[in-house]
Design a protein around this motif. Structure first.
Motif, short mmCIF file in Angstrom:
data_model
loop_
_atom_site.label_atom_id
_atom_site.label_comp_id
_atom_site.label_asym_id
_atom_site.label_seq_id
_atom_site.Cartn_x
_atom_site.Cartn_y
_atom_site.Cartn_z
N HIS A 1 10.59 20.84 -26.14
CA HIS A 1 10.71 21.99 -25.42
C HIS A 1 11.16 23.16 -26.41
O HIS A 1 11.76 22.67 -27.62
N LYS A 2 11.15 24.31 -25.97
CA LYS A 2 11.61 25.33 -26.89
C LYS A 2 12.80 25.38 -27.77
O LYS A 2 12.60 25.77 -28.75
N ASP A 3 13.88 24.94 -27.30
CA ASP A 3 14.98 24.51 -28.10
C ASP A 3 15.35 23.20 -28.28
O ASP A 3 16.33 22.87 -29.00
N GLY A 4 14.40 22.46 -28.15
CA GLY A 4 14.77 20.89 -28.29
C GLY A 4 14.50 20.55 -29.79
O GLY A 4 13.89 21.46 -30.53
N THR A 5 14.91 19.47 -30.31
CA THR A 5 14.82 19.04 -31.48
C THR A 5 13.89 17.75 -31.72
O THR A 5 13.33 17.49 -32.59
N ALA A 6 13.73 17.17 -30.67
CA ALA A 6 12.88 15.90 -30.40
C ALA A 6 11.82 15.92 -29.27
O ALA A 6 12.06 16.64 -28.53
N GLU A 7 10.62 15.22 -29.56
CA GLU A 7 9.66 15.20 -28.45
C GLU A 7 10.02 14.27 -27.34
O GLU A 7 10.89 13.15 -27.82
N LEU B 1 1.19 12.31 -18.27
CA LEU B 1 0.34 13.18 -18.10
C LEU B 1 -0.63 13.19 -17.09
O LEU B 1 -1.44 12.41 -16.75
N ASP B 2 -0.24 14.36 -16.37
CA ASP B 2 -0.99 14.43 -14.86
C ASP B 2 -1.28 15.89 -14.40
O ASP B 2 -1.00 16.75 -15.44
N GLY B 3 -1.94 16.19 -13.69
CA GLY B 3 -2.36 17.62 -13.34
C GLY B 3 -1.35 18.56 -12.89
O GLY B 3 -1.29 19.73 -12.95
N VAL B 4 0.01 18.15 -12.83
CA VAL B 4 1.09 18.72 -12.49
C VAL B 4 2.16 18.99 -13.49
O VAL B 4 3.23 19.48 -13.44
N THR B 5 1.87 18.16 -14.68
CA THR B 5 3.03 18.26 -15.88
C THR B 5 3.08 19.83 -16.40
O THR B 5 2.11 20.39 -16.83
N PRO B 6 4.18 20.37 -16.18
CA PRO B 6 4.43 21.71 -16.47
C PRO B 6 4.71 21.95 -18.15
O PRO B 6 5.09 21.21 -18.72
N VAL B 7 4.32 23.08 -18.27
CA VAL B 7 4.55 23.63 -19.74
C VAL B 7 5.56 25.12 -19.61
O VAL B 7 5.25 25.81 -18.79
N GLN B 8 6.44 25.27 -20.40
CA GLN B 8 7.45 26.25 -20.42
C GLN B 8 7.08 27.08 -21.55
O GLN B 8 6.47 26.57 -22.59
N PRO B 9 7.36 28.41 -21.81
CA PRO B 9 7.17 29.14 -23.02
C PRO B 9 7.92 28.25 -24.25
O PRO B 9 9.03 28.04 -24.15
N GLY B 10 7.13 28.38 -25.42
CA GLY B 10 7.97 27.95 -26.38
C GLY B 10 7.61 26.53 -26.80
O GLY B 10 8.02 25.73 -27.76
N ASP B 11 7.32 25.73 -25.74
CA ASP B 11 6.82 24.36 -25.75
C ASP B 11 5.85 24.06 -26.98
O ASP B 11 4.84 24.60 -27.09
N THR B 12 6.11 22.98 -27.45
CA THR B 12 4.93 22.18 -28.33
C THR B 12 4.38 20.82 -27.57
O THR B 12 5.28 19.91 -27.31
N ILE B 13 2.90 20.88 -27.43
CA ILE B 13 2.41 19.75 -26.76
C ILE B 13 1.69 18.96 -27.73
O ILE B 13 0.98 19.61 -28.49
N ARG B 14 1.92 17.77 -27.57
CA ARG B 14 1.09 16.92 -28.65
C ARG B 14 0.35 15.89 -27.82
O ARG B 14 0.83 14.92 -27.20
N ILE B 15 -1.19 16.03 -27.86
CA ILE B 15 -2.00 14.91 -27.31
C ILE B 15 -2.07 13.90 -28.26
O ILE B 15 -2.49 14.05 -29.39
N LEU B 16 -1.88 12.64 -27.66
CA LEU B 16 -1.97 11.48 -28.37
C LEU B 16 -3.53 10.97 -28.43
O LEU B 16 -4.27 11.30 -27.72
#
Length: 184
Positions: A154-160, A165-180
């Motif tokens: 998340h935007k101010d987080g230090t760790a992942e 992962l499903d159809g309703v997993t939300p994303v917030q501004p500034g998030d970093t998403i890593r697909i495995l």
């Protein structure tokens, strides 16, 4: 001996694999969904009756906006209505009588997606964004992608954190998403 060693190796590998059914869903509370301003946001600030003060302003790297008459006003962490109240209070201190301020967010902070997607990179945030729609913006999963688990920082987080992962997993501004990459 060989069979025992093979079973031991398989058990060790499987212990490192987290099944998607054991992972938490990412859910947001109402306080999480109210948008907090941050560096990189572009704002449209309207001061009614004062056209020279009305305009577009950028939240800088320190989390502030440079506003005429009052100087730097801290915006980071505030909602748009809270910033409007803060700006009204600053303008009423010897500059304007009873100022009325409205703020609209023109451009939200981007989100980032990397890993097993066809086009990793930075993308503009839109309200209601989910990981599936973020993957669609990145032109889909690669053939190696694990479409059941996702890491999100998340935007101010230090760790992942690892989520289902499903159809309703939300994303917030500034998030970093890593697909495995899937394991098997």
């Amino acid at each position: 001996m060989f069979v025992t060693l093979s079973i031991l190796c398989l058990a060790t590998v499987m212990a490192g694999c987290t099944g998607s059914e054991q992972l938490p869903n990412l859910t947001l509370t109402s306080s999480d969904t109210s948008y907090s301003l941050g560096s990189g946001d572009k704002l449209r600030i309207t001061v009614y009756g004062e056209e020279k003060l009305t305009g577009e302003y950028l939240v800088d790297g320190t989390g502030a906006i440079a506003f005429p008459l009052v100087g730097a006003i801290q915006a980071k962490g505030l909602t748009a209505p809270a910033l409007a109240d803060r700006l009204s209070a600053a303008l009423s201190k010897g500059y304007l009588d009873n100022p009325s301020v409205a703020i609209d967010v023109l451009n939200f902070r981007p989100y980032y997606i990397l890993g097993e997607v066809s086009k990793p990179g930075e993308y503009p945030f839109v309200e209601g964004l989910t990981v599936f729609s973020a993957v669609a913006k990145a032109e889909g999963f690669t053939y190696r992608a694990d479409d059941r688990r996702v890491y999100i920082r998340h935007k101010d987080g230090t760790a992942e954190s690892l989520y289902r992962l499903d159809g309703v997993t939300p994303v917030q501004p500034g998030d970093t998403i890593r697909i495995l990459e899937r394991r098997f």
